[in-house]
Design a protein around this motif. Sequence first.
Motif, short mmCIF file in Angstrom:
data_model
loop_
_atom_site.label_atom_id
_atom_site.label_comp_id
_atom_site.label_asym_id
_atom_site.label_seq_id
_atom_site.Cartn_x
_atom_site.Cartn_y
_atom_site.Cartn_z
N LEU A 1 2.48 -8.22 -0.29
CA LEU A 1 3.30 -7.71 0.79
C LEU A 1 2.66 -6.46 1.40
O LEU A 1 2.62 -6.30 2.61
CB LEU A 1 4.71 -7.38 0.28
CG LEU A 1 5.76 -7.27 1.40
CD1 LEU A 1 7.09 -7.83 0.93
CD2 LEU A 1 5.94 -5.85 1.87
N PHE A 2 2.13 -5.59 0.54
CA PHE A 2 1.44 -4.39 1.02
C PHE A 2 0.25 -4.77 1.89
O PHE A 2 0.05 -4.23 3.00
CB PHE A 2 0.98 -3.54 -0.15
CG PHE A 2 0.07 -2.41 0.23
CD1 PHE A 2 0.58 -1.19 0.65
CD2 PHE A 2 -1.32 -2.56 0.20
CE1 PHE A 2 -0.26 -0.15 1.02
CE2 PHE A 2 -2.16 -1.52 0.57
CZ PHE A 2 -1.62 -0.32 0.98
N LEU A 3 -0.57 -5.72 1.43
CA LEU A 3 -1.79 -6.09 2.16
C LEU A 3 -1.47 -6.77 3.48
O LEU A 3 -2.17 -6.58 4.47
CB LEU A 3 -2.66 -7.01 1.29
CG LEU A 3 -3.25 -6.39 0.01
CD1 LEU A 3 -4.01 -7.43 -0.78
CD2 LEU A 3 -4.14 -5.20 0.33
N ARG A 4 -0.40 -7.54 3.50
CA ARG A 4 -0.05 -8.24 4.75
C ARG A 4 0.61 -7.30 5.76
O ARG A 4 0.78 -7.67 6.91
CB ARG A 4 0.85 -9.43 4.44
CG ARG A 4 0.12 -10.56 3.70
CD ARG A 4 1.08 -11.65 3.25
NE ARG A 4 1.53 -12.46 4.36
CZ ARG A 4 0.93 -13.58 4.78
NH1 ARG A 4 -0.17 -14.00 4.18
NH2 ARG A 4 1.41 -14.27 5.79
N GLU A 5 0.98 -6.10 5.31
CA GLU A 5 1.54 -5.10 6.22
C GLU A 5 0.48 -4.14 6.75
O GLU A 5 0.78 -3.25 7.54
CB GLU A 5 2.63 -4.29 5.50
CG GLU A 5 3.89 -5.05 5.19
CD GLU A 5 4.88 -5.07 6.35
OE1 GLU A 5 4.55 -4.50 7.41
OE2 GLU A 5 5.96 -5.66 6.18
N LEU A 6 -0.77 -4.31 6.29
CA LEU A 6 -1.83 -3.40 6.73
C LEU A 6 -2.06 -3.52 8.23
O LEU A 6 -1.88 -4.59 8.80
CB LEU A 6 -3.12 -3.70 5.97
CG LEU A 6 -3.16 -3.27 4.51
CD1 LEU A 6 -4.37 -3.89 3.80
CD2 LEU A 6 -3.19 -1.75 4.37
N PRO A 7 -2.47 -2.41 8.89
CA PRO A 7 -2.82 -1.09 8.34
C PRO A 7 -1.63 -0.14 8.20
O PRO A 7 -1.78 0.93 7.64
CB PRO A 7 -3.82 -0.55 9.36
CG PRO A 7 -3.35 -1.14 10.65
CD PRO A 7 -2.82 -2.51 10.33
N GLY A 8 -0.46 -0.54 8.72
CA GLY A 8 0.68 0.37 8.69
C GLY A 8 1.10 0.77 7.29
O GLY A 8 1.53 1.91 7.06
N SER A 9 0.93 -0.14 6.33
CA SER A 9 1.37 0.15 4.97
C SER A 9 0.53 1.21 4.28
O SER A 9 0.91 1.71 3.21
CB SER A 9 1.38 -1.13 4.13
OG SER A 9 0.11 -1.76 4.16
N MET A 10 -0.61 1.58 4.89
CA MET A 10 -1.42 2.64 4.28
C MET A 10 -0.71 3.99 4.34
O MET A 10 -1.17 4.95 3.72
CB MET A 10 -2.79 2.73 4.97
CG MET A 10 -3.65 1.50 4.75
SD MET A 10 -5.37 1.72 5.20
CE MET A 10 -6.06 2.37 3.69
N GLN A 11 0.39 4.07 5.06
CA GLN A 11 1.18 5.30 5.08
C GLN A 11 2.14 5.37 3.90
O GLN A 11 2.81 6.38 3.72
CB GLN A 11 1.99 5.37 6.39
CG GLN A 11 1.15 5.26 7.65
CD GLN A 11 0.04 6.29 7.69
OE1 GLN A 11 0.25 7.46 7.42
NE2 GLN A 11 -1.17 5.84 8.05
N CYS A 12 2.20 4.31 3.09
CA CYS A 12 3.09 4.29 1.93
C CYS A 12 2.43 5.05 0.78
O CYS A 12 1.48 4.56 0.17
CB CYS A 12 3.40 2.86 1.52
SG CYS A 12 4.49 2.73 0.10
N SER A 13 2.95 6.21 0.48
CA SER A 13 2.30 7.10 -0.51
C SER A 13 2.31 6.50 -1.91
O SER A 13 1.37 6.72 -2.69
CB SER A 13 2.98 8.47 -0.50
OG SER A 13 4.36 8.34 -0.79
#
Length: 933
Positions: A370-382
């Motif tokens: 789920l994290f990878l499929r939300e990239l690049p926006g998910s890179m803001q998830c600390s």
Amino acid sequence: MQHKIFTKMRSMKMIDGCKGPPVRTYNPSVDTDGGAGKLRHHIQETLRSQMPRKKSVRGYSPSSNLNLEAAAIVSDGTLLPYGLPATKLLEPKIEATLTPLDYVQTLADLHRRAENSAEFEKAEVFLEQSAVFRGLPEPKLFRRTLRSARQHAVDVHTKVVLSSWLRYERREDELIGISSMDCCGRNLECPKANLVAGYDPESVYDPCVCAKQNFNFSTGDEMAMEEAVNYDDNDSDDDDDCDLSFCIGDYDVRCRRNDMASLSRPFKTMLYGGFLESKREKINFTQNGFSAEAMKAAEVFSRTKRVSHFEPKVVLELLSLANRYCCEEMKAACDAHLASLVSDMEDAGLLIEYGLEETANLLVAACLQLFLRELPGSMQCSNFMKIFCSPEGRDRLAAARHASFVLYYFLSQIAMEEDMRSNTTVMLLERLVECAADGWQKQLAFHQLGVVMLERKEYKDAQHWFEAAVGAGHVYSLVGVARAKYKRGHTYSAYKLMNSLISDYKPVGWMYQERSLYCVGKEKTMDLMAATENMIGASISEINKVIGFKVSPDCLELRAWFLIAVENYEGALRDVRAILTLDPNYRMFYGNMPGNYLVELLSPLARHYSQADCWMQLYDRWSSVDDVGSLAVVHQMLENDPGRSLLHFRQSLLLLRLNCQKAAMRSLRLARNHSASDHERLVYEGWILYDTGHREEALAKAEESISIQRSFEAYFLKAYALADSNLDAESSTIVIKLLEEALRCPSDGLRKGQALNNLGSVYVDCDKLDLAADCYMNALNIKHTRAHQGLARVHHLKNDRKAAYDEMTKLIEKARNNASAFEKRSEYCDRDMAKSDLTMATELDPLRTYPYRYRAAVLMDDHKEDEAIAELSRAIDFKPDIQLLHLRAAFYDSMGDYVSTVRDCEAALCLDPSHGDTLELCNKARDRIKEEK
């Protein structure tokens, strides 16, 4: 004097930061141009204030003709702005990719390894292929090998990462209304199919299993939901069979000893071994840290082997219990069920901690996916980034079998695209180094860390990592070592290093280009000339010629700067608009000025066009094959009407014509997002799928769009996608009908001209030359200039070479970018005239390979085999193209050099494994080698 300086600035690379004559300031008191003069002064003052001053480079003479002040020349002869690092703009970029010294041999080796590797090892070989293709200008090769790597992936982790990467390449995160977990309909990228382990390469393009009703991630099936167990009812129903109780506080969990013993060896040992518990009917479990609900769930699972009816918090506790007591079957069931519950970033951020704590492989995979499929926006998830970036987090991922080179390769590529200099990028690359195996993985990881450190101006660390990459076998990283030394002030050491590289290896263009930074005078000029001979596309000095065959922001920026210098503000505005089309966030002049701000400054000095005027301008520039000018007009039109999907679509077509695929896809996504109707949205989604290699899915989108509403673009898309294959008579008839339907629908002349041109091509292939000629003539009547080429082909097939030649001459006269026209005209004249046309084609666009193939064929006809091979090799050095490689292989075969034949064939097959002629030639050469042995 200043004119001479300006000329030199156009014609060669310049040394960064060397001082020139003092700046003469602009005096507004003598302005004779009114408001325009004041605005020019504003531009000049803005640029002056934005530009940093640079110290002169040690060891260079300020009087040297090559030590040019980075400045623009304005009309009164002043130099402005002082300190503008023009040479920095021309400083060769160090590629952050694998760059072999011998691409052909590398491609041949990779193809051979892919052919001969075991099935379970193929994914690794295809991943290496994709890393090599990343450095080539054709993104389709990279995507194709990435798909092959996913096709041959075995474990869940690799499937999750590679399918997410494929999705990222389409940047579906930018599509409004699309969820990250939406299924594409094929196993290849299906988020549920990715969580199923196993090797089945033949099924990846089949419809995905998530659409089937009987698919469930848990070890049970859907009927488990109907068999939900009530704890109290179970107590009463099963008391007669129970012979054991686990006491937790005041609650007794009744169970069957045999069922509980079946959960794991530790339970079996406790209940049937030599422990006291084996003789007791009540066992106190209060101090073990588990609730009565969890113990009751364990008892239920011991009988039903299902967990889907429990609350998630109970399953989490049951997972911990299963982990503690080695209940592998129960752990797998909990793992699978929890994985099926991951639906958003909030769930993923919470559950991944449980998964890592309990080393639940499937749960971590689902959260990771789920994290990878939300990239690049998910890179803001600390929470996630803390896990990925820290050594401790990597160790936790490794314990759950989710720390890998491919994961950190993917993450680091995105981090580098987002912000090359960030700490996050550095930390991800450090983890990449830790995951890298010997060979290409270490070469890539070390080299990329060196590139990032160089960007961060941490030159000592950059030199260290480049040297590590060289030590791992990546010779190209010596360029990074030399650059880092140069930046640290060791210019002579950098020069000696490049000297040694050129003497120790077969010279390649980038070697001379890099050495030119560290020398002066005639030696510098000679190096630049040698670089131009060996690496044409990267070393052409005349900026207009460069833009004629390779459009890039840095080239356009340099020309915009020169145009400002001579007060051609309209031309400068055109180039800045084109730059912002390629990269909307581009910053001009060494990153010190936003491109949009320069547009604001230049706009009042250029002629203003209404939207109607812009349409006329677009029509004229499109007709004259002025692609850069067309881009600028569309950019201006989008300023006036930013939500017009049609304009974004036109923008994407122009960008594709200029081979700017990344920018084209961005424009196509914007067209889709701004669609005013479903049928229009479906067309743009179809083009996105087609351009990323999903032809069947694109056809389905076109058909769905037509079912909603007939439109030019839907029929055109369907015809285009169908024509992208070897057309038989039946398929050609279908394509003709589709194009005819498209032409009956409303559209403008620009698109109808393209449809008429395509229809003419299909008629030619069907040998209907008169119908083809009519199509081309109709296209020319609405100013579709490229139709001259099709009409010339018709004349040629009617044995009228003079008419064909004359038709191409008309195209050359009308088209602003006419290298391809010279190339095509060469087919319709005698050998001497053909040579002249091809020489002109090469001069206008040195990256075109046909002239090299033609000249090589002529040399072979004249029995000059070595010269023919050399001619092809020159082109292969800058563009390893399948046609070039196949032709050189055929030449080697005719000369009896079968080893070289096989090498070139294998390299060509690495680019296109299904190329039949090359396969046949390769097999014959291999047979001859066996016969000789």
